[in-house]
Design a protein around this motif. Structure first.
Motif, PDB file in Angstrom:
ATOM      1  N   UNK A 110       9.759   5.143  -9.951  1.00 21.68           N
ATOM      2  CA  UNK A 110       8.587   4.574  -9.276  1.00 21.68           C
ATOM      3  C   UNK A 110       8.637   4.891  -7.783  1.00 21.68           C
ATOM      4  N   UNK A 111       7.483   5.186  -7.218  1.00 18.53           N
ATOM      5  CA  UNK A 111       7.406   5.509  -5.797  1.00 18.53           C
ATOM      6  C   UNK A 111       6.938   4.298  -5.007  1.00 18.53           C
ATOM      7  N   UNK A 112       7.309   4.227  -3.739  1.00 18.66           N
ATOM      8  CA  UNK A 112       6.849   3.131  -2.900  1.00 18.66           C
ATOM      9  C   UNK A 112       5.356   3.239  -2.617  1.00 18.66           C
ATOM     10  N   UNK A 113       4.735   2.140  -2.235  1.00 18.34           N
ATOM     11  CA  UNK A 113       5.327   0.819  -2.080  1.00 18.34           C
ATOM     12  C   UNK A 113       5.420   0.074  -3.410  1.00 18.34           C
ATOM     13  N   UNK A 114       6.472  -0.735  -3.515  1.00 11.13           N
ATOM     14  CA  UNK A 114       6.688  -1.623  -4.656  1.00 11.13           C
ATOM     15  C   UNK A 114       6.843  -3.029  -4.077  1.00 11.13           C
ATOM     16  N   UNK A 115       6.307  -4.023  -4.758  1.00 16.10           N
ATOM     17  CA  UNK A 115       6.249  -5.380  -4.197  1.00 16.10           C
ATOM     18  C   UNK A 115       6.961  -6.361  -5.114  1.00 16.10           C
ATOM     19  N   UNK A 116       7.788  -7.222  -4.501  1.00 19.00           N
ATOM     20  CA  UNK A 116       8.526  -8.262  -5.213  1.00 19.00           C
ATOM     21  C   UNK A 116       8.334  -9.586  -4.490  1.00 19.00           C
ATOM     22  N   UNK A 119      10.806 -12.570  -4.191  1.00 17.11           N
ATOM     23  CA  UNK A 119      12.222 -12.780  -4.511  1.00 17.11           C
ATOM     24  C   UNK A 119      12.621 -11.713  -5.518  1.00 17.11           C
ATOM     25  N   UNK A 120      13.057 -12.101  -6.702  1.00 14.63           N
ATOM     26  CA  UNK A 120      13.471 -11.107  -7.697  1.00 14.63           C
ATOM     27  C   UNK A 120      12.369 -10.798  -8.698  1.00 14.63           C
ATOM     28  N   UNK A 121      11.217 -11.439  -8.564  1.00 15.21           N
ATOM     29  CA  UNK A 121      10.111 -11.226  -9.505  1.00 15.21           C
ATOM     30  C   UNK A 121       9.273 -10.039  -9.055  1.00 15.21           C
ATOM     31  N   UNK A 122       9.112  -9.087  -9.965  1.00 17.58           N
ATOM     32  CA  UNK A 122       8.305  -7.907  -9.675  1.00 17.58           C
ATOM     33  C   UNK A 122       6.826  -8.279  -9.683  1.00 17.58           C
ATOM     34  N   UNK A 123       6.146  -7.977  -8.587  1.00 21.10           N
ATOM     35  CA  UNK A 123       4.696  -8.234  -8.495  1.00 21.10           C
ATOM     36  C   UNK A 123       3.917  -7.008  -8.946  1.00 21.10           C
ATOM     37  N   UNK A 124       4.291  -5.836  -8.445  1.00 23.38           N
ATOM     38  CA  UNK A 124       3.591  -4.623  -8.829  1.00 23.38           C
ATOM     39  C   UNK A 124       3.685  -3.538  -7.783  1.00 23.38           C
ATOM     40  N   UNK A 125       2.924  -2.486  -8.021  1.00 27.61           N
ATOM     41  CA  UNK A 125       2.886  -1.345  -7.111  1.00 27.61           C
ATOM     42  C   UNK A 125       1.586  -1.387  -6.310  1.00 27.61           C
ATOM     43  N   UNK A 126       1.300  -0.294  -5.615  1.00 26.26           N
ATOM     44  CA  UNK A 126       0.095  -0.259  -4.790  1.00 26.26           C
ATOM     45  C   UNK A 126      -1.173  -0.436  -5.626  1.00 26.26           C
ATOM     46  N   UNK A 127      -1.236   0.238  -6.769  1.00 29.34           N
ATOM     47  CA  UNK A 127      -2.437   0.154  -7.594  1.00 29.34           C
ATOM     48  C   UNK A 127      -2.694  -1.295  -8.023  1.00 29.34           C
ATOM     49  N   UNK A 128      -1.642  -2.000  -8.413  1.00 30.39           N
ATOM     50  CA  UNK A 128      -1.779  -3.407  -8.806  1.00 30.39           C
ATOM     51  C   UNK A 128      -2.226  -4.260  -7.628  1.00 30.39           C
ATOM     52  N   UNK A 129      -1.631  -3.991  -6.462  1.00 32.09           N
ATOM     53  CA  UNK A 129      -2.009  -4.705  -5.250  1.00 32.09           C
ATOM     54  C   UNK A 129      -3.492  -4.466  -4.950  1.00 32.09           C
ATOM     55  N   UNK A 130      -3.920  -3.205  -5.008  1.00 34.97           N
ATOM     56  CA  UNK A 130      -5.302  -2.857  -4.698  1.00 34.97           C
ATOM     57  C   UNK A 130      -6.267  -3.567  -5.648  1.00 34.97           C
ATOM     58  N   UNK A 131      -5.941  -3.577  -6.931  1.00 33.99           N
ATOM     59  CA  UNK A 131      -6.795  -4.267  -7.905  1.00 33.99           C
ATOM     60  C   UNK A 131      -6.898  -5.759  -7.580  1.00 33.99           C
ATOM     61  N   UNK A 132      -5.758  -6.367  -7.203  1.00 32.99           N
ATOM     62  CA  UNK A 132      -5.788  -7.802  -6.877  1.00 32.99           C
ATOM     63  C   UNK A 132      -6.582  -8.052  -5.597  1.00 32.99           C
ATOM     64  N   UNK A 133      -6.508  -7.125  -4.673  1.00 27.91           N
ATOM     65  CA  UNK A 133      -7.277  -7.250  -3.435  1.00 27.91           C
ATOM     66  C   UNK A 133      -8.774  -7.164  -3.741  1.00 27.91           C
ATOM     67  N   UNK A 134      -9.154  -6.210  -4.572  1.00 26.27           N
ATOM     68  CA  UNK A 134     -10.559  -6.030  -4.936  1.00 26.27           C
ATOM     69  C   UNK A 134     -11.112  -7.231  -5.702  1.00 26.27           C
TER      70      UNK A 134
END
Length: 131
Positions: free
Chosen positions: A86-92, A94-109
């Motif tokens: 997996x390439x950055x950015x990756x978001x956590x 604490x130890x819980x994986x939130x997602x990558x940029x695409x997931x972040x972008x979808x949540x932002x939208x």
């Protein structure tokens, strides 16, 4: 610890990562384009967090092999690319994986970033005025 954003500050590191993944890259210009896209995504994510006063730690995986390996190990198998790492950015959180940029972008939208990050939603300006 809280929100941790794994980034790569070094273009050469990102280019090495792209090369090792056997991306269908035909020329160095194409590799640079991928590297620039990654940097832009990282910058957009960081600006959003800073702009919304969301505390986070930026973890540069080009500076620490341990951090890079931790990131790779802690991304769920179903969230990994079919080939390579997996390439950055990756978001956590604490130890819980939130997602990558695409997931972040979808949540932002969809206006669900706080939920995506595992944070309590902040009251809107109207809600704050009513308190």
């Amino acid at each position: 610890m809280g929100i941790r954003v794994f980034v790569a500050s070094s273009s050469s590191s990102v280019l090495l990562e792209l090369t090792s993944q056997k991306w269908p890259v035909v020329c160095p210009e194409s590799m640079t384009l991928h590297s620039e896209q990654i940097k832009k995504r990282q910058q957009e994510l960081v600006r959003f967090l800073e702009g919304n006063k969301i505390e986070f730690e930026e973890v540069d995986i080009t500076m620490s092999e341990d951090q890079r390996q931790w990131m790779y190990r802690n991304i769920p198998q179903e969230c990994r690319p079919a080939q390579g790492n997996p390439l950055p950015p990756q978001i956590f959180n604490d130890d819980r994986y939130c997602g990558d940029y695409e997931s972040f972008f979808e949540s932002k939208e969809s206006n669900t970033v706080f939920s995506f990050l595992g944070l309590k939603p902040r009251p809107t300006t109207k809600q704050t005025a009513e308190l």
